[in-house]
Design an enzyme around this catalytic site. Structure first.
Site, PDB file in Angstrom:
ATOM      1  N   SER A  46      22.630 -14.183  20.864  1.00  0.00           N
ATOM      2  CA  SER A  46      23.125 -13.087  21.292  1.00  0.00           C
ATOM      3  C   SER A  46      24.341 -12.504  20.827  1.00  0.00           C
ATOM      4  CB  SER A  46      23.438 -13.359  22.906  1.00  0.00           C
ATOM      5  OG  SER A  46      24.427 -14.127  22.906  1.00  0.00           O
ATOM      6  N   ILE A  47      24.203 -12.230  19.048  1.00  0.00           N
ATOM      7  CA  ILE A  47      25.285 -11.731  18.391  1.00  0.00           C
ATOM      8  C   ILE A  47      25.700 -10.354  18.940  1.00  0.00           C
ATOM      9  CG2 ILE A  47      26.104 -11.246  16.122  1.00  0.00           C
ATOM     10  CD1 ILE A  47      24.998 -14.026  16.440  1.00  0.00           C
TER      11      ILE A  47
ATOM     12  N   LEU B 265      24.981  -7.412  17.863  1.00  0.00           N
ATOM     13  CA  LEU B 265      25.075  -6.526  16.675  1.00  0.00           C
ATOM     14  C   LEU B 265      26.658  -5.998  16.375  1.00  0.00           C
ATOM     15  CD1 LEU B 265      22.743  -3.680  18.498  1.00  0.00           C
ATOM     16  CD2 LEU B 265      22.316  -5.437  16.906  1.00  0.00           C
TER      17      LEU B 265
ATOM     18  N   CYS C  48      16.747  -2.152  21.155  1.00  0.00           N
ATOM     19  CA  CYS C  48      18.337  -2.098  21.588  1.00  0.00           C
ATOM     20  C   CYS C  48      17.913  -1.280  23.066  1.00  0.00           C
ATOM     21  CB  CYS C  48      18.750  -1.081  20.759  1.00  0.00           C
ATOM     22  SG  CYS C  48      18.711  -1.897  19.250  1.00  0.00           S
TER      23      CYS C  48
HETATM   24  C1  LIG Z   1      21.395 -14.821  14.118  1.00  0.00           C
HETATM   25  C2  LIG Z   1      20.451 -13.780  14.097  1.00  0.00           C
HETATM   26  C3  LIG Z   1      20.847 -12.546  13.957  1.00  0.00           C
HETATM   27  C4  LIG Z   1      20.024 -11.452  13.929  1.00  0.00           C
HETATM   28  N1  LIG Z   1      20.443 -10.228  13.920  1.00  0.00           N
HETATM   29  C5  LIG Z   1      19.381  -9.228  14.019  1.00  0.00           C
HETATM   30  C6  LIG Z   1      19.837  -7.838  13.637  1.00  0.00           C
HETATM   31  O1  LIG Z   1      20.965  -7.731  13.651  1.00  0.00           O
HETATM   32  N2  LIG Z   1      18.836  -6.915  13.647  1.00  0.00           N
HETATM   33  C7  LIG Z   1      17.323  -7.163  13.801  1.00  0.00           C
HETATM   34  O2  LIG Z   1      16.592  -6.367  13.639  1.00  0.00           O
HETATM   35  N3  LIG Z   1      17.145  -8.655  13.804  1.00  0.00           N
HETATM   36  C8  LIG Z   1      18.142  -9.630  13.824  1.00  0.00           C
HETATM   37  N4  LIG Z   1      17.396 -10.925  14.045  1.00  0.00           N
HETATM   38  C9  LIG Z   1      16.262 -10.958  14.235  1.00  0.00           C
HETATM   39  C10 LIG Z   1      15.646 -11.478  12.647  1.00  0.00           C
HETATM   40  O3  LIG Z   1      15.673 -10.689  11.692  1.00  0.00           O
HETATM   41  C11 LIG Z   1      14.157 -11.933  13.030  1.00  0.00           C
HETATM   42  O4  LIG Z   1      13.387 -10.964  13.029  1.00  0.00           O
HETATM   43  C12 LIG Z   1      13.805 -12.924  13.976  1.00  0.00           C
HETATM   44  O5  LIG Z   1      14.922 -14.182  14.085  1.00  0.00           O
HETATM   45  C13 LIG Z   1      12.557 -13.719  13.864  1.00  0.00           C
HETATM   46  O6  LIG Z   1      12.316 -14.378  12.621  1.00  0.00           O
HETATM   47  P1  LIG Z   1      12.830 -15.950  12.251  1.00  0.00           P
HETATM   48  O7  LIG Z   1      12.121 -16.760  13.472  1.00  0.00           O
HETATM   49  O8  LIG Z   1      12.290 -16.182  11.075  1.00  0.00           O
HETATM   50  O9  LIG Z   1      14.220 -15.816  12.444  1.00  0.00           O
HETATM   51  C14 LIG Z   1      18.400 -11.816  14.055  1.00  0.00           C
HETATM   52  C15 LIG Z   1      18.121 -13.146  14.241  1.00  0.00           C
HETATM   53  C16 LIG Z   1      19.034 -14.187  14.094  1.00  0.00           C
HETATM   54  C17 LIG Z   1      18.775 -15.537  14.224  1.00  0.00           C
END
Ligand SMILES: Cc1cc2nc3c(=O)[nH]c(=O)nc-3n(C[C@H](O)[C@H](O)[C@H](O)COP(=O)(O)O)c2cc1C
Length: 310
Positions: free
Chosen positions: A77-78, A80, A137
């Site tokens: 839960s960064i 954004l 969002c």
């Molecule tokens: C630490 C972290 C930060 C993320 N920040 C964003 C973001 O800023 N914008 C977004 O669209 N997705 C964000 N995501 C989602 C990832 O881009 C991705 O769609 C999602 O984690 C699923 O893929 P994965 O299982 O390979 O991580 C974030 C994921 C993680 C783990």
């Protein structure tokens, strides 16, 4: 040896196009602005980089803790946290312009007007090759319901951004919805050049000693291998429902995982959480895809896109 072509076009209906040298993309929020790991591997080998979410104004993000481990995955839960679009345009885009790899800017906003304004500001910026819209969002003006949770509001965001830019436009879908195919059709009809999925699934953990939620923001987004079967199934459903390219991701850790998404119908793949565990993961996925394609005698990776559907 037969020539192997890994090129993919993820915006074939857009005059500005978005041709990638290969289908391996690093996912938003897990690779910063692309300038943080120059020593680990040559970033120009990637198909594309999606930068972290960018908002109109800089954001500090959510209270700590922002990360919690889960079986086969993680919650984040960064909130954004980012430097804001003007700093991205001033400080990051000029670097991107000199790179051989396209950089796609992920945008996030609290109103439809702000999404459109972000797209307008990025439209003619050298170094920006496309926009990925994070519609997971809350709509602050409408009861904080996620834009991406209904086809109507997702289409309204897509339409507004489409009218604000001619850049290749990718809409990133949330899995937190009742019908992923309706959502995908709505954004494709509203002008998306491509669809990426899935963003994280809403989740939560409780610290049983403190009897409180672990994350500062209470809930977070679940990512990593735990979500892969959900993601593969959604890619399979969506790629059968729309004519625009689908970019698949969710729990991809290696080339075998990436192949599942491609065979389910993904034209390209996104690597997210794997970057946090093994920063060389995208390169290993690419090399694994190349090895698979050569072993199978493929001339073009497109030969197996959606092959599991036929
Ligand atoms: C630490 C972290 C930060 C993320 N920040 C964003 C973001 O800023 N914008 C977004 O669209 N997705 C964000 N995501 C989602 C990832 O881009 C991705 O769609 C999602 O984690 C699923 O893929 P994965 O299982 O390979 O991580 C974030 C994921 C993680 C783990």
């Amino acid at each position: 040896m037969a020539e192997l072509n890994l090129n993919v076009d993820i915006a074939p209906y857009n005059a500005r196009q978005l041709r990638l040298a290969n289908p391996v993309i690093v996912a938003s929020g897990t690779f910063g602005y692309g300038d943080e790991y120059p020593h680990l591997f040559d970033r120009n080998r990637l198909g594309a980089i999606v930068c972290k979410a960018t908002t109109l104004k800089p954001r500090e993000g959510n209270p700590q803790p922002r990360i919690a481990e889960t079986p086969n995955g993680m919650l984040n839960s960064i909130g954004l946290q980012n430097m804001g679009v003007e700093a991205v345009i001033r400080e990051k885009a000029p670097q991107w312009y000199t790179w051989g790899v396209p950089v796609i800017v992920n945008i996030a906003a609290e109103s439809i007007e702000d999404y459109a304004e972000l797209a307008r500001r990025l439209d003619k910026v050298p170094g920006v090759s496309g926009i990925e819209v994070n519609i997971s969002c809350p709509n602050v003006k409408c009861g904080c319901i996620e834009f991406g949770s209904s086809p109507e509001s997702a289409a309204r965001v897509t339409d507004a951004v489409r009218n604000a830019t001619t850049l290749p436009l990718i809409i990133k879908l949330t899995p937190n919805t009742s019908s992923i195919t309706e959502l995908a059709r709505a954004v494709a009809d509203a002008g998306a050049d491509a669809i990426s999925l899935i963003n994280t699934l809403r989740g939560m953990r409780i610290d049983i000693k403190k009897r409180r939620p672990i994350l500062g923001n209470h809930t977070g987004g679940l990512s990593g291998p735990a979500i892969k079967p959900v993601a593969v199934s959604m890619v399979y459903q969506v790629s059968g429902a729309v004519n625009v390219p689908v970019i698949g991701g969710g729990g991809i850790m290696n080339a075998e995982d990436a192949l599942e998404f491609i065979m389910a119908g993904a034209t390209a793949v996104q690597i997210g959480t794997a970057n946090l565990v093994n920063p060389r993961a995208p390169l290993e996925v690419l090399e694994g895809l190349e090895a698979y394609a050569r072993a199978e005698g493929l001339k073009n990776i497109r030969e197996i896109v959606g092959i599991a559907r036929s």
